[in-house]
Design an enzyme around this catalytic site. Structure first.
Site, PDB file in Angstrom:
ATOM      1  N   ARG A 178       0.851  -1.194   0.000  1.00  0.00           N
ATOM      2  CA  ARG A 178       0.000   0.000   0.000  1.00  0.00           C
ATOM      3  C   ARG A 178       0.889   1.247   0.000  1.00  0.00           C
ATOM      4  NH1 ARG A 178      -1.326   1.876   4.623  1.00  0.00           N
ATOM      5  NH2 ARG A 178      -2.018  -0.092   5.516  1.00  0.00           N
TER       6      ARG A 178
ATOM      7  N   TYR B 133     -16.341  16.942 -14.721  1.00  0.00           N
ATOM      8  CA  TYR B 133     -16.721  15.528 -14.699  1.00  0.00           C
ATOM      9  C   TYR B 133     -17.785  15.275 -13.623  1.00  0.00           C
ATOM     10  CZ  TYR B 133     -16.253  10.500 -14.127  1.00  0.00           C
ATOM     11  OH  TYR B 133     -16.515   9.161 -14.025  1.00  0.00           O
TER      12      TYR B 133
ATOM     13  N   ASP C 279      -7.366  18.748 -14.122  1.00  0.00           N
ATOM     14  CA  ASP C 279      -7.719  17.401 -14.573  1.00  0.00           C
ATOM     15  C   ASP C 279      -7.385  17.338 -16.066  1.00  0.00           C
ATOM     16  OD1 ASP C 279      -9.018  15.097 -15.495  1.00  0.00           O
ATOM     17  OD2 ASP C 279     -10.552  15.216 -13.938  1.00  0.00           O
TER      18      ASP C 279
ATOM     19  N   LYS D 133      -8.699   6.255 -18.851  1.00  0.00           N
ATOM     20  CA  LYS D 133      -9.052   6.779 -20.171  1.00  0.00           C
ATOM     21  C   LYS D 133      -7.862   6.673 -21.123  1.00  0.00           C
ATOM     22  CE  LYS D 133     -12.647   7.574 -17.682  1.00  0.00           C
ATOM     23  NZ  LYS D 133     -12.927   8.838 -17.033  1.00  0.00           N
TER      24      LYS D 133
HETATM   25  C1  LIG Z   1     -13.283   9.297 -15.737  1.00  0.00           C
HETATM   26  C2  LIG Z   1     -12.896  10.623 -15.250  1.00  0.00           C
HETATM   27  C3  LIG Z   1     -12.617  10.848 -13.895  1.00  0.00           C
HETATM   28  C4  LIG Z   1     -12.770   9.777 -12.846  1.00  0.00           C
HETATM   29  O1  LIG Z   1     -11.862   8.752 -13.018  1.00  0.00           O
HETATM   30  P1  LIG Z   1     -12.139   7.226 -12.573  1.00  0.00           P
HETATM   31  O2  LIG Z   1     -10.908   6.525 -13.023  1.00  0.00           O
HETATM   32  O3  LIG Z   1     -13.373   6.772 -13.279  1.00  0.00           O
HETATM   33  O4  LIG Z   1     -12.319   7.245 -11.102  1.00  0.00           O
HETATM   34  C5  LIG Z   1     -12.218  12.113 -13.517  1.00  0.00           C
HETATM   35  N1  LIG Z   1     -12.113  13.115 -14.412  1.00  0.00           N
HETATM   36  C6  LIG Z   1     -12.385  12.936 -15.702  1.00  0.00           C
HETATM   37  C7  LIG Z   1     -12.254  14.078 -16.641  1.00  0.00           C
HETATM   38  C8  LIG Z   1     -12.793  11.685 -16.178  1.00  0.00           C
HETATM   39  O5  LIG Z   1     -13.083  11.533 -17.471  1.00  0.00           O
END
Ligand SMILES: *Cc1c(COP(=O)(O)O)cnc(C)c1O
Length: 385
Positions: free
Chosen positions: A51, A103, A175, A200
């Site tokens: 961890r 998001y 982000d 993604k």
């Molecule tokens: C998918 C996404 C998240 C969240 O990520 P997870 O891996 O699903 O927890 C945060 N910000 C954006 C822009 C996303 O597309």
């Protein structure tokens, strides 16, 4: 890596990577272990419990930090775990300013989780710098940026906002999930922290859920690493390996995503059943000039407002054959999403409307299949609208 100023593709393949010292294995092994044998009590070889740290995860952290031009990275089990870690820097009474079309999961986290601990958030249109500054309060500590946004793909000016925040000593978190460091590097533009849902584009193959946080400075790293370890939302070695496998081809995949998305966006824009196309690389997009300043290309996401009712839009999604109807984005395969009933359903309808998310809006994650097949697929479904 020894070479000075390596190019992005070289970094993608080599940053944070070195052959395994015990075997020479060129690829970082999947260190599928929870613990590590110590030579004597408290005498470790850098790892004591998975961890707190794992060599496969370390390789991934170094790799993505390298791609973003940051000093360090911290890996998480999801994008939301990474964002949660940053929010743990705050205390009751602190205030956050965030984009009003960020998001859906981030919106939900701020509204339904952190608000009850006394952390309040003002959601504002970040493309309007006056509105942004008006939203700042005496107790504002964190500014959460997302560009391009989801699903309208609006771009806020990272450099301009970061400059204001630096002056006011506010922490900025960008982000960068939609753009990826191949297209845009927020740290270079003055932001403090960058977060990714590696689920993604960085993972890129729709086979893993993960998150990453990168930034500069040892003090900030140590504070965040404390929350990473204390809260425990860390990625396993197999997941870290999968993301690491994805980042090696990021530049090649992104190039194709962007080329196909631009062509599809242009084609859709001239289609008579389409009311409006949202694509950062189209001059018709409201924030085109900002995108042009800070992004290398327009990205792989295209949103389309169809001349259709909700029911027709939903049928359109189901009729697509190459584009799969699914949440998420950024994989090699093309996906279609109906935000109002899928990814953004957790945002109340009133708030959705306010942010400009019409019920007939469709979001495409353009994959790297042959362009002709993607266009033909959209064409047959549009004809039957
Ligand atoms: C998918 C996404 C998240 C969240 O990520 P997870 O891996 O699903 O927890 C945060 N910000 C954006 C822009 C996303 O597309």
């Amino acid at each position: 890596m020894k070479r000075k100023n390596p190019g992005f593709g070289t970094l993608a393949i080599h940053a944070g990577q070195s052959p395994d010292p015990s075997t020479g294995a060129i690829m970082t092994p999947i260190f599928q272990t929870s613990t590590y044998v110590q030579k004597a009590p408290n005498q470790t070889q850098g790892y004591d419990y998975s961890r707190s740290g794992n060599p496969t995860r370390s390789a991934l952290e170094g790799n993505i930090a390298g791609l973003e031009g940051a000093e360090w990275g911290l890996g998480f089990s999801s994008g939301m775990a990474a964002i949660t870690c940053v929010l743990h820097l705050l205390e009751a009474g602190d205030h956050v300013v965030a984009g009003n079309d960020l998001y859906g999961g981030t919106f939900r986290l701020l509204r339904t989780v952190f608000e009850k601990f006394g952390v309040e958030t003002t959601f504002v249109d970040l493309t309007d710098l006056d509105a942004f500054q008006a939203a700042l309060q005496k107790n504002t500590k964190l500014v959460m940026l997302e560009t391009p946004t989801n699903p309208l793909l609006r771009c806020c000016d990272l450099r301009a906002i970061a400059k204001i925040c630096r002056r006011k000593k506010l922490l900025t978190l960008a982000d960068n999930t939609f753009a990826t460091p191949y297209l845009q590097r927020p740290i270079d533009l003055g932001c403090d922290l960058v977060v990714h849902s590696t689920t993604k584009y960085l993972g890129g193959h729709s086979d893993v859920v993960g998150g990453m946080l990168v930034g500069n400075g040892e003090e900030l790293r140590a504070r965040l690493a404390h929350f990473q370890n204390s809260c425990g939302g860390t990625p396993g070695p197999m997941d870290s390996f999968l993301v690491l496998r994805g980042t090696k081809t990021l530049h090649v995949r992104m190039q194709r995503h962007c080329e196909s998305a631009l062509k599809i966006a242009k084609w859709l824009e001239s289609h008579k059943k389409v009311a409006r196309v949202y694509y950062p690389g189209l001059p018709s997009h409201e924030t085109y000039r900002t995108a042009k300043k800070q992004m290398k290309h327009g990205g792989g996401m295209v949103s389309v407002e169809l001349k259709a009712t909700v029911a027709q839009a939903k049928r359109f999604c189901s009729r697509l054959e190459v584009f799969a109807l699914a949440e998420s984005l950024g994989g090699v395969e093309s996906l279609v999403d109906h935000p109002a009933s899928m990814t953004h359903a957790s945002i109340p309808k009133k708030e959705r409307k306010k942010a400009g998310l019409e019920d007939g809006l469709i979001r495409l994650s353009v994959g790297i299949e042959d362009l002709d097949d993607l266009v033909a697929d959209l064409d047959q479904a549009l004809k039957r609208l």
